[in-house]
Design an enzyme around this catalytic site. Structure first.
Site, PDB file in Angstrom:
ATOM      1  N   ASP A  29       0.865  -1.181   0.000  1.00 49.50           N
ATOM      2  CA  ASP A  29       0.000   0.000   0.000  1.00 49.50           C
ATOM      3  C   ASP A  29       0.909   1.240   0.000  1.00 49.50           C
ATOM      4  O   ASP A  29       1.876   1.325   0.748  1.00 49.50           O
ATOM      5  CB  ASP A  29      -0.887  -0.006   1.252  1.00 49.50           C
ATOM      6  CG  ASP A  29      -2.020   0.998   1.165  1.00 49.50           C
ATOM      7  OD1 ASP A  29      -3.176   0.580   1.280  1.00 49.50           O
ATOM      8  OD2 ASP A  29      -1.745   2.206   1.008  1.00 49.50           O
ATOM      9  N   ILE A  30       0.597   2.191  -0.856  1.00 46.96           N
ATOM     10  CA  ILE A  30       1.436   3.380  -1.026  1.00 46.96           C
ATOM     11  C   ILE A  30       1.328   4.321   0.178  1.00 46.96           C
ATOM     12  O   ILE A  30       2.188   5.194   0.368  1.00 46.96           O
ATOM     13  CB  ILE A  30       1.060   4.108  -2.350  1.00 46.96           C
ATOM     14  CG1 ILE A  30       2.246   4.874  -2.911  1.00 46.96           C
ATOM     15  CG2 ILE A  30      -0.169   4.957  -2.216  1.00 46.96           C
ATOM     16  CD1 ILE A  30       3.408   4.021  -3.313  1.00 46.96           C
ATOM     17  N   HIS A  93     -10.190  -5.943  -2.951  1.00 48.41           N
ATOM     18  CA  HIS A  93      -8.857  -6.068  -2.350  1.00 48.41           C
ATOM     19  C   HIS A  93      -8.965  -6.286  -0.850  1.00 48.41           C
ATOM     20  O   HIS A  93      -9.936  -5.890  -0.219  1.00 48.41           O
ATOM     21  CB  HIS A  93      -7.984  -4.849  -2.662  1.00 48.41           C
ATOM     22  CG  HIS A  93      -8.549  -3.546  -2.178  1.00 48.41           C
ATOM     23  ND1 HIS A  93      -9.501  -2.849  -2.888  1.00 48.41           N
ATOM     24  CD2 HIS A  93      -8.299  -2.815  -1.074  1.00 48.41           C
ATOM     25  CE1 HIS A  93      -9.811  -1.729  -2.243  1.00 48.41           C
ATOM     26  NE2 HIS A  93      -9.097  -1.682  -1.121  1.00 48.41           N
ATOM     27  N   HIS A  95      -6.639  -5.805   2.748  1.00 49.55           N
ATOM     28  CA  HIS A  95      -5.464  -5.206   3.388  1.00 49.55           C
ATOM     29  C   HIS A  95      -4.851  -6.234   4.337  1.00 49.55           C
ATOM     30  O   HIS A  95      -5.582  -6.851   5.130  1.00 49.55           O
ATOM     31  CB  HIS A  95      -5.863  -3.993   4.236  1.00 49.55           C
ATOM     32  CG  HIS A  95      -6.384  -2.826   3.462  1.00 49.55           C
ATOM     33  ND1 HIS A  95      -5.638  -1.692   3.220  1.00 49.55           N
ATOM     34  CD2 HIS A  95      -7.583  -2.605   2.876  1.00 49.55           C
ATOM     35  CE1 HIS A  95      -6.363  -0.818   2.532  1.00 49.55           C
ATOM     36  NE2 HIS A  95      -7.546  -1.346   2.307  1.00 49.55           N
TER      37      HIS A  95
HETATM   38  P1  5GP Z   1      -9.812   1.176   0.351  1.00 49.39           P
HETATM   39  O1  5GP Z   1     -10.402   1.137  -1.060  1.00 49.39           O
HETATM   40  O2  5GP Z   1      -9.601  -0.182   0.914  1.00 49.39           O
HETATM   41  O3  5GP Z   1     -10.616   2.084   1.241  1.00 49.39           O
HETATM   42  O4  5GP Z   1      -8.385   1.873   0.255  1.00 49.39           O
HETATM   43  C1  5GP Z   1      -7.562   1.733  -0.870  1.00 49.39           C
HETATM   44  C2  5GP Z   1      -6.112   1.626  -0.447  1.00 49.39           C
HETATM   45  O5  5GP Z   1      -5.357   1.641  -1.647  1.00 49.39           O
HETATM   46  C3  5GP Z   1      -5.603   2.789   0.434  1.00 49.39           C
HETATM   47  O6  5GP Z   1      -5.017   2.268   1.614  1.00 49.39           O
HETATM   48  C4  5GP Z   1      -4.591   3.498  -0.454  1.00 49.39           C
HETATM   49  O7  5GP Z   1      -3.460   3.959   0.261  1.00 49.39           O
HETATM   50  C5  5GP Z   1      -4.200   2.430  -1.469  1.00 49.39           C
HETATM   51  N1  5GP Z   1      -3.883   2.966  -2.788  1.00 49.39           N
HETATM   52  C6  5GP Z   1      -4.640   3.834  -3.495  1.00 49.39           C
HETATM   53  N2  5GP Z   1      -4.047   4.108  -4.685  1.00 49.39           N
HETATM   54  C7  5GP Z   1      -2.897   3.379  -4.714  1.00 49.39           C
HETATM   55  C8  5GP Z   1      -1.853   3.249  -5.674  1.00 49.39           C
HETATM   56  O8  5GP Z   1      -1.854   3.838  -6.751  1.00 49.39           O
HETATM   57  N3  5GP Z   1      -0.829   2.401  -5.357  1.00 49.39           N
HETATM   58  C9  5GP Z   1      -0.791   1.723  -4.181  1.00 49.39           C
HETATM   59  N4  5GP Z   1       0.266   0.916  -3.968  1.00 49.39           N
HETATM   60  N5  5GP Z   1      -1.760   1.826  -3.246  1.00 49.39           N
HETATM   61  C10 5GP Z   1      -2.807   2.656  -3.508  1.00 49.39           C
END
Ligand code: 5GP
Length: 134
Positions: A29-30, A93, A95
């Site tokens: 995660d970035i 996805h 985590h």
């Molecule tokens: P969620 O959809 O589970 O609420 O969060 C999406 C997760 O994806 C976040 O923790 C965010 O930091 C991560 N994320 C969003 N865009 C990118 C990206 O371009 N690259 C990476 N490696 N992680 C990402």
């Protein structure tokens, strides 16, 4: 147009890969909660985790079992926490977050840690090395 995680899977957007097989991909995660915070995704594009077909869903959990073992071996964590949020990116996805056991570590309101590109790369490579042994 492809979503961001599909572009990551296809290599159109760079990522720090920690694991891959023919159907699943895992990358750092970035914006991590902890060093080694990983996102695991199916390569097939389905927005919502619980809309995956049963076989892809159970395959994802078999994959993350291995990724979690690699995380546990390569980071100094006590356990690996699993979280499904999915409010930001519409590509199913999970985590996976290495936990120290200090409490409240799976909380998106917590401050994220910042890592240099080198630290991301070293972390990802060490997890990947463990993954390919499994
Ligand atoms: P969620 O959809 O589970 O609420 O969060 C999406 C997760 O994806 C976040 O923790 C965010 O930091 C991560 N994320 C969003 N865009 C990118 C990206 O371009 N690259 C990476 N490696 N992680 C990402």
């Amino acid at each position: 147009m492809s979503g961001i995680f599909k572009k990551i899977i296809d290599g159109e957007i760079p990522s720090y890969k920690v694991a891959e097989d023919d159907r699943y991909y895992a990358f750092l995660d970035i914006n991590p909660l902890a060093k080694g915070h990983t996102l695991a995704v199916p390569k097939v594009v389905v927005d919502y985790l619980f809309d995956l077909d049963a076989e892809t869903y159970s395959g994802l959990f078999a994959f993350i079992k291995k990724v979690s073992a690699a995380l546990k071996s390569s980071t100094a964590c006590k356990s690996v926490g699993l979280m499904v949020y999915g409010l930001d990116v519409p590509h199913a996805h999970v985590h996976l977050v290495p936990l120290k056991g200090i409490g409240n570590e799976l909380n998106f309101s917590n401050p994220r840690i910042s890592l240099t590109p080198d630290e991301f790369k070293i972390t990802a490579d060490s997890i990947y090395k463990e993954f390919i042994k499994l």
